[in-house]
Scaffold this motif. Structure first.
Motif, PDB file in Angstrom:
ATOM      1  N   ILE A   1       0.811  -1.032   0.323  1.00  0.00           N
ATOM      2  CA  ILE A   1      -0.267   0.088  -0.186  1.00  0.00           C
ATOM      3  C   ILE A   1       0.781   1.098   0.327  1.00  0.00           C
ATOM      4  O   ILE A   1       1.628   1.643   1.086  1.00  0.00           O
ATOM      5  N   LEU A   2       0.587   2.768  -0.697  1.00  0.00           N
ATOM      6  CA  LEU A   2       1.063   3.200  -1.189  1.00  0.00           C
ATOM      7  C   LEU A   2       0.701   4.072  -0.815  1.00  0.00           C
ATOM      8  O   LEU A   2      -0.074   4.585  -1.463  1.00  0.00           O
ATOM      9  N   LEU A   3       1.278   5.323  -0.240  1.00  0.00           N
ATOM     10  CA  LEU A   3      -0.070   6.589   0.549  1.00  0.00           C
ATOM     11  C   LEU A   3       1.255   7.786  -0.515  1.00  0.00           C
ATOM     12  O   LEU A   3       2.427   7.592  -0.221  1.00  0.00           O
ATOM     13  N   THR A   4       0.340   8.872  -1.229  1.00  0.00           N
ATOM     14  CA  THR A   4       1.193  10.068  -1.110  1.00  0.00           C
ATOM     15  C   THR A   4      -0.390  10.888  -1.215  1.00  0.00           C
ATOM     16  O   THR A   4      -1.434  10.296  -1.178  1.00  0.00           O
ATOM     17  N   ALA A   5       0.397  11.804  -0.260  1.00  0.00           N
ATOM     18  CA  ALA A   5      -0.893  13.113   0.590  1.00  0.00           C
ATOM     19  C   ALA A   5      -0.688  14.132  -0.839  1.00  0.00           C
ATOM     20  O   ALA A   5      -0.649  14.416  -2.083  1.00  0.00           O
ATOM     21  N   TYR A   6      -1.701  14.460  -0.900  1.00  0.00           N
ATOM     22  CA  TYR A   6      -3.122  14.736  -1.929  1.00  0.00           C
ATOM     23  C   TYR A   6      -2.096  16.452  -2.450  1.00  0.00           C
ATOM     24  O   TYR A   6      -2.389  16.770  -3.855  1.00  0.00           O
ATOM     25  N   ASN A   7      -1.787  16.805  -0.955  1.00  0.00           N
ATOM     26  CA  ASN A   7      -1.187  18.051  -1.503  1.00  0.00           C
ATOM     27  C   ASN A   7       0.571  18.219  -1.829  1.00  0.00           C
ATOM     28  O   ASN A   7       0.725  19.164  -2.165  1.00  0.00           O
ATOM     29  N   ASN A   8       0.812  16.765  -1.997  1.00  0.00           N
ATOM     30  CA  ASN A   8       2.573  16.753  -2.315  1.00  0.00           C
ATOM     31  C   ASN A   8       2.317  15.394  -2.899  1.00  0.00           C
ATOM     32  O   ASN A   8       2.526  14.278  -2.819  1.00  0.00           O
ATOM     33  N   LEU A   9       1.426  15.417  -4.207  1.00  0.00           N
ATOM     34  CA  LEU A   9       1.944  13.744  -4.689  1.00  0.00           C
ATOM     35  C   LEU A   9       3.145  13.817  -5.227  1.00  0.00           C
ATOM     36  O   LEU A   9       3.969  14.252  -5.870  1.00  0.00           O
ATOM     37  N   TYR A  10       3.588  12.168  -5.260  1.00  0.00           N
ATOM     38  CA  TYR A  10       4.902  12.140  -5.755  1.00  0.00           C
ATOM     39  C   TYR A  10       5.050  12.147  -7.316  1.00  0.00           C
ATOM     40  O   TYR A  10       6.227  12.258  -7.500  1.00  0.00           O
TER      41      TYR A  10
ATOM     42  N   THR B   1      -3.907  10.697   0.689  1.00  0.00           N
ATOM     43  CA  THR B   1      -4.434  10.767   2.045  1.00  0.00           C
ATOM     44  C   THR B   1      -3.842  11.863   1.527  1.00  0.00           C
ATOM     45  O   THR B   1      -3.985  13.112   1.117  1.00  0.00           O
ATOM     46  N   LYS B   2      -4.603  12.655   2.902  1.00  0.00           N
ATOM     47  CA  LYS B   2      -5.704  13.805   3.561  1.00  0.00           C
ATOM     48  C   LYS B   2      -5.926  15.224   2.325  1.00  0.00           C
ATOM     49  O   LYS B   2      -5.532  16.058   1.828  1.00  0.00           O
ATOM     50  N   CYS B   3      -6.833  14.185   1.442  1.00  0.00           N
ATOM     51  CA  CYS B   3      -7.799  14.638   1.008  1.00  0.00           C
ATOM     52  C   CYS B   3      -8.849  16.113   1.445  1.00  0.00           C
ATOM     53  O   CYS B   3      -9.357  15.176   2.807  1.00  0.00           O
ATOM     54  N   PRO B   4      -9.047  17.321   0.629  1.00  0.00           N
ATOM     55  CA  PRO B   4     -10.278  17.969   1.686  1.00  0.00           C
ATOM     56  C   PRO B   4     -11.621  16.646   1.371  1.00  0.00           C
ATOM     57  O   PRO B   4     -11.970  16.180   0.363  1.00  0.00           O
ATOM     58  N   MET B   5     -12.516  16.951   2.304  1.00  0.00           N
ATOM     59  CA  MET B   5     -14.009  16.198   2.437  1.00  0.00           C
ATOM     60  C   MET B   5     -14.629  16.029   1.230  1.00  0.00           C
ATOM     61  O   MET B   5     -15.646  14.921   0.949  1.00  0.00           O
ATOM     62  N   ASN B   6     -14.359  17.288   0.294  1.00  0.00           N
ATOM     63  CA  ASN B   6     -15.534  17.522  -1.025  1.00  0.00           C
ATOM     64  C   ASN B   6     -15.512  17.537  -1.694  1.00  0.00           C
ATOM     65  O   ASN B   6     -15.517  18.120  -2.643  1.00  0.00           O
ATOM     66  N   LEU B   7     -14.262  16.052  -1.941  1.00  0.00           N
ATOM     67  CA  LEU B   7     -13.270  16.600  -3.031  1.00  0.00           C
ATOM     68  C   LEU B   7     -14.192  16.154  -4.028  1.00  0.00           C
ATOM     69  O   LEU B   7     -14.981  14.873  -4.292  1.00  0.00           O
ATOM     70  N   ALA B   8     -14.551  16.679  -5.074  1.00  0.00           N
ATOM     71  CA  ALA B   8     -15.203  16.375  -6.413  1.00  0.00           C
ATOM     72  C   ALA B   8     -15.018  15.123  -7.132  1.00  0.00           C
ATOM     73  O   ALA B   8     -13.300  14.445  -7.449  1.00  0.00           O
ATOM     74  N   GLU B   9     -15.884  14.178  -7.740  1.00  0.00           N
ATOM     75  CA  GLU B   9     -15.353  13.129  -8.809  1.00  0.00           C
ATOM     76  C   GLU B   9     -14.057  13.753 -10.040  1.00  0.00           C
ATOM     77  O   GLU B   9     -13.669  12.972  -9.874  1.00  0.00           O
ATOM     78  N   ASN B  10     -14.582  14.740 -10.690  1.00  0.00           N
ATOM     79  CA  ASN B  10     -13.563  14.765 -11.648  1.00  0.00           C
ATOM     80  C   ASN B  10     -12.413  15.791 -10.937  1.00  0.00           C
ATOM     81  O   ASN B  10     -11.295  15.166 -11.614  1.00  0.00           O
ATOM     82  N   ASP B  11     -12.055  15.794 -10.055  1.00  0.00           N
ATOM     83  CA  ASP B  11     -10.663  16.246  -9.175  1.00  0.00           C
ATOM     84  C   ASP B  11      -9.917  14.721  -9.476  1.00  0.00           C
ATOM     85  O   ASP B  11      -9.074  14.679  -8.848  1.00  0.00           O
TER      86      ASP B  11
ATOM     87  N   TYR C   1      -3.002  -3.349 -12.551  1.00  0.00           N
ATOM     88  CA  TYR C   1      -3.492  -4.159 -11.417  1.00  0.00           C
ATOM     89  C   TYR C   1      -3.144  -3.783 -10.766  1.00  0.00           C
ATOM     90  O   TYR C   1      -3.673  -3.802  -9.258  1.00  0.00           O
ATOM     91  N   GLN C   2      -3.734  -2.247 -10.159  1.00  0.00           N
ATOM     92  CA  GLN C   2      -3.846  -0.688  -9.425  1.00  0.00           C
ATOM     93  C   GLN C   2      -4.524  -0.882  -9.335  1.00  0.00           C
ATOM     94  O   GLN C   2      -5.379  -0.634  -9.782  1.00  0.00           O
ATOM     95  N   HIS C   3      -5.145  -0.140  -8.291  1.00  0.00           N
ATOM     96  CA  HIS C   3      -6.454   0.642  -7.284  1.00  0.00           C
ATOM     97  C   HIS C   3      -5.880   1.509  -6.315  1.00  0.00           C
ATOM     98  O   HIS C   3      -4.715   2.131  -5.779  1.00  0.00           O
ATOM     99  N   VAL C   4      -6.941   2.861  -6.803  1.00  0.00           N
ATOM    100  CA  VAL C   4      -6.153   3.337  -6.634  1.00  0.00           C
ATOM    101  C   VAL C   4      -7.803   4.512  -5.440  1.00  0.00           C
ATOM    102  O   VAL C   4      -9.139   3.831  -5.739  1.00  0.00           O
ATOM    103  N   PHE C   5      -7.383   4.679  -3.874  1.00  0.00           N
ATOM    104  CA  PHE C   5      -8.432   5.569  -3.127  1.00  0.00           C
ATOM    105  C   PHE C   5      -7.723   6.564  -2.573  1.00  0.00           C
ATOM    106  O   PHE C   5      -6.452   6.702  -2.693  1.00  0.00           O
ATOM    107  N   PHE C   6      -9.064   7.395  -1.977  1.00  0.00           N
ATOM    108  CA  PHE C   6      -8.935   8.521  -1.239  1.00  0.00           C
ATOM    109  C   PHE C   6      -8.874   8.355  -0.129  1.00  0.00           C
ATOM    110  O   PHE C   6     -10.338   7.782  -0.089  1.00  0.00           O
TER     111      PHE C   6
END
Length: 337
Positions: A153-162, A189-199, A212-217
């Motif tokens: 599981i790889l984490l990347t912060a919303y305001n600082n994507l790798y 991680t650390k996404c704003p609660m109202n993150l839109a689907e297009n974002d 083979y990879q899955h992305v979650f917020f």
């Protein structure tokens, strides 16, 4: 700091080549990775700190502890012990490190909490226990290639994507971005609660994931009360306080408190800060201290702060929790088949 990073830019190619060569040697099998016949889940990141590994380990612990004997295995950063250590009633920040001690304080009756800088040795030691674990969660071990975790599981912060960062020493990346291909799941991680689907769609495109990879917020959920050893206080009842943080990035917490129109001063220390006698003397002059749970583990040992020290609990919320949980449980279940 920004100037220093600009000055060190000529060293980026050197770091890039060294880390790329190391990964290539592991990928080709020249350097050996050890696989195991039971579930090992690795949580990590490409960048240095601040992506939310501790809340994710806690999330996985809560998810799995009722169906499996679970162990967490960390390096135990800044602890004052060496080798393998298993959490017990005499454990402290000094013996385990702040984050593992946090795990132990919360889950000591449900899971095993161990530390060892040599993860293979730590796994071996856990396997020799009479109540050996059925699942091991590796904390901050994405670059620890000597262990071949079954699920990454790889984490990347919303305001600082790798994808928008540079490799060390100019940027924060520990290895080239291509290393993300080793992940089964990427959590923004650390996404704003109202993150839109297009974002979300835009971010997934930036990550350029493999089939083979899955992305979650994920989103940080802050508690309504701050907690001390003796009592709780409603966050909204706080008039004025001192915020004390020793984490990699406190901006999300600061923003949350500011949005609630709370009045506070912020003492911002480096990640995993060792609080000195001078620091404690300064904190003793404060009327009320709010800190993170990790920093609380370090500060609660000081009796002079006991009556004024509180922490704000957090947990993470995933945007597609059932699918995420199913991926984790299916991975663990396949070892029983």
């Amino acid at each position: 700091m920004k100037l220093i990073r600009k000055i060190t830019f000529p060293f980026v190619p050197i770091y890039y080549v060294v880390t790329s060569l190391r990964n290539t040697l592991y990928d080709l099998g020249i350097k050996k990775s050890v696989s195991y016949d039971f579930p090992i889940i690795c949580v990590g990141n490409l960048s240095v700190g601040g992506t939310g590994k501790t809340p994710m380990i806690e999330y996985l612990t809560k998810l799995l502890k009722y169906d499996y004997r679970v162990a967490t295995l960390s390096r135990g950063y800044k602890r004052k012990t060496k080798g393998f250590q298993l959490g017990n009633e005499t454990s402290s920040v000094d013996t385990l490190g702040d984050e593992p001690f946090q795990f132990y304080s919360k889950f000591k009756n449900d899971v095993l909490v161990a530390v060892d800088s040599d993860r293979n040795n730590g796994i071996k030691k856990l396997g020799l226990l009479q109540n050996k674990p059925e699942v091991i969660l590796l904390d901050d071990a994405f670059q620890h290639r000597k262990v071949k975790a079954g699920f990454n599981i790889l984490l990347t912060a919303y305001n600082n994507l790798y994808t928008e960062d540079f490799i060390l020493p100019t940027g924060n990346l520990r290895e080239p971005k291509i290393g993300a291909k080793r992940a089964n799941v990427i959590v923004v991680t650390k996404c704003p609660m109202n993150l839109a689907e297009n974002d979300k769609t835009s971010i997934i495109k930036k990550l350029s994931i493999e089939p083979y990879q899955h992305v979650f917020f994920s989103f940080i959920n802050y508690a309504e009360n701050v907690i001390s050893v003796e009592r709780n206080i409603k966050l909204n009842d706080l008039k004025h306080f001192t915020l004390v943080t020793g984490i990699a990035n406190a901006s999300t917490l600061v923003q949350f408190l500011e949005e609630k129109d709370l009045r506070f001063e912020h003492l911002n220390y480096n990640d995993h800060h060792d609080f000195s006698a001078t620091d404690i003397k300064e904190l003793e002059t404060k009327q009320l201290i709010i800190t993170t749970e990790k920093d609380f583990m370090r500060l609660k040992q000081f009796a002079s702060l006991k009556s004024k020290l509180f922490y704000l609990p957090i947990n993470i919320v995933l945007d597609n929790e059932p699918k995420f949980n199913a991926l984790i449980k299916d991975f663990c279940e396949k070892f029983k088949r």
